[in-house]
Write a protein that holds these residues in place. Sequence first.
Motif, short mmCIF file in Angstrom:
data_model
loop_
_atom_site.label_atom_id
_atom_site.label_comp_id
_atom_site.label_asym_id
_atom_site.label_seq_id
_atom_site.Cartn_x
_atom_site.Cartn_y
_atom_site.Cartn_z
N ASP A 1 -43.93 42.24 -16.38
CA ASP A 1 -43.36 42.60 -17.76
C ASP A 1 -41.71 41.90 -17.94
O ASP A 1 -41.13 42.22 -17.05
CB ASP A 1 -43.23 44.06 -17.78
CG ASP A 1 -42.85 44.75 -19.14
OD1 ASP A 1 -43.95 45.07 -19.94
OD2 ASP A 1 -42.12 44.17 -19.67
N ALA A 2 -41.68 41.31 -19.27
CA ALA A 2 -40.37 40.79 -19.39
C ALA A 2 -39.09 41.89 -19.42
O ALA A 2 -38.07 41.23 -19.14
CB ALA A 2 -40.36 40.23 -20.99
N ARG B 1 -51.31 47.11 -13.72
CA ARG B 1 -52.48 47.35 -14.33
C ARG B 1 -53.54 46.14 -14.20
O ARG B 1 -52.87 44.92 -14.03
CB ARG B 1 -52.12 47.56 -15.82
CG ARG B 1 -53.62 47.62 -16.74
CD ARG B 1 -53.01 47.79 -18.32
NE ARG B 1 -52.26 46.82 -18.91
CZ ARG B 1 -52.76 45.66 -19.43
NH1 ARG B 1 -54.08 45.42 -19.18
NH2 ARG B 1 -51.82 44.90 -19.93
N ARG C 1 -55.30 43.22 -15.04
CA ARG C 1 -56.18 42.72 -16.31
C ARG C 1 -57.47 42.15 -16.04
O ARG C 1 -58.28 42.31 -17.10
CB ARG C 1 -55.00 41.65 -16.55
CG ARG C 1 -54.96 41.09 -18.28
CD ARG C 1 -53.58 40.40 -18.27
NE ARG C 1 -54.04 39.41 -19.21
CZ ARG C 1 -54.27 38.20 -19.39
NH1 ARG C 1 -54.32 37.46 -18.31
NH2 ARG C 1 -54.32 37.46 -20.68
N TYR D 1 -50.83 43.04 -13.80
CA TYR D 1 -49.98 42.75 -14.73
C TYR D 1 -48.92 44.22 -14.29
O TYR D 1 -49.52 45.05 -13.64
CB TYR D 1 -50.34 43.48 -16.00
CG TYR D 1 -49.14 43.26 -17.21
CD1 TYR D 1 -49.09 42.16 -18.02
CD2 TYR D 1 -48.21 44.38 -17.29
CE1 TYR D 1 -48.31 41.97 -19.02
CE2 TYR D 1 -47.31 44.10 -18.31
CZ TYR D 1 -47.13 42.79 -19.22
OH TYR D 1 -46.06 42.94 -19.95
N LYS E 1 -46.18 46.39 -14.73
CA LYS E 1 -45.70 47.27 -16.11
C LYS E 1 -44.28 47.65 -15.59
O LYS E 1 -43.86 47.76 -14.49
CB LYS E 1 -46.44 48.55 -16.14
CG LYS E 1 -47.85 48.18 -16.62
CD LYS E 1 -48.76 49.27 -17.15
CE LYS E 1 -49.08 50.43 -16.14
NZ LYS E 1 -49.88 51.47 -16.57
N PHE E 2 -43.45 47.76 -16.73
CA PHE E 2 -42.11 48.13 -16.64
C PHE E 2 -41.86 49.54 -16.09
O PHE E 2 -42.43 50.29 -16.88
CB PHE E 2 -41.27 47.76 -17.80
CG PHE E 2 -39.72 47.99 -17.65
CD1 PHE E 2 -39.22 46.98 -16.95
CD2 PHE E 2 -39.37 49.08 -18.03
CE1 PHE E 2 -37.76 47.30 -16.66
CE2 PHE E 2 -37.87 49.43 -17.84
CZ PHE E 2 -37.20 48.53 -17.09
#
Lengths: 341, 135
Positions: A84-85, A287, A289, A295, A297-298
Amino acid sequence: MTTEDRPALSIVVTGRNDDYGRDFTARFIRTLAFNHHALTERGVTHEVVLVEWNPVAGKPFLTDIIRDALPHIAQTTLRSLIVDAAYQSACTQNPKLNFLEYLAKNVGVRRSHGDFVLATNTDIFFSRGLAQRLARSDLKVGTVYRAKRVDVKLGVDESRIGWDVLEESSNHVPRGEISPPLYQGAAGDFMLLDRESFHAVKGFNEVYRLARLAVDHNFLVKAYSHGLPIADIGSPVYHVSHIGSYQLSKNSLSVGQAEALWGARWHNKEVIYDNPETWGLSEAPVRQRDDRTTYLKFDWNAVPKLADLRRVVLPISRTATPAGHRVAPPQTPSDTTPPSP
Amino acid sequence: MPGSWLQAFGLARASHLRSLADQVESAKARTGDLKGQLEKARGEVNHWKTRAEETATRLAAAEQESERWKGKHVGLRAKFEQLATAEQHYTLAREHMLCLETKLDIVEGAIDALDRRTRAVLSTPPALEASEHDD
């Protein structure tokens, strides 16, 4: 993952869909296909761990572009970790930098499955000798392996690149040799170590997060201080020069521009780190994908402390080559394939 | 036998006398040479005596100097050890300074990052939210 399923080699690369250095994606696709072919041909079981750090908002994931371009590799070899960015903003100590490369590499190293883990870059071609060496399965546990980087001249036709082009010395840009004890010099392009030792060292420096520059060299200082011998693997890797690469740009950019891309010079040779146990964003919730893409997550709980000063430490001086050579663990049958001629 | 006849009267032949006179002259000349050589040898002896005296004087001076340096050496050695210790202290101090500089860089970077976050929060609604892509 069981020992039998475990690949001999994990190749950790990082990137995002930002066209870094121009034609980033095309260069990545080329080297990925090239190296995958070289290893597969020699029976080296491997996975490519792509860490997509700070993905660009509003643009497709790099992962998806690669999957579309190389479906056969994507289905068998590529494993993607999209981070996550928000982690970039939360972790950075230098808001000018938009890519904490070595934090990203740690995410991949931490989640690699291979017996050995190679941290490299997306535009690095393996040499013939290197592929053969990897196929021999005689790497020592507890040794950091380095490879000399050979720069291929800017503007070379990359549409049909092969070992004949890469090995041709008239295509090379002169560059110094790597030498003991640290074998530094473009270390970020080739840092190979068994997974257990990589984890024991706790990856690259993620306490000092102000620069991308020289974090690779700092890892060598850390590893040496930790007692890991460093060795030249004996064959080079190739890098095709491109606009925006550090080698080409370091003398042409202003100090400010260079600092924005790589951060300022720092005491990477004299000061090392002791990463927290949660290095590589190990606490980040995930998560799935799909079966090959995760992914991250933040979550603020996964973010390392913004300033963790007690983890800035001095290296242990060593006058002799550190001990610690151990025999490599038994290889899986697939790893013992004899090298191709 | 005129020679033996002359000898009977205690006389000698003129040629014999000339020969003897020549021998005397030659002996005189030889004596002169030897005297010259003796003088020369005496001169050399005196020269070497002087040289020996000079050398003895120099040796004595060198011995004195050596004694002086021996004393100095002990002092210098102590100073050298002090220098090595000072160098070690300098290296340690430098390492700690570099470590501190690195820590200061991190603190400055953290302050900078926090400053930006604060400004972002103050100027716009919450900025640091998870930004997961729709996929």
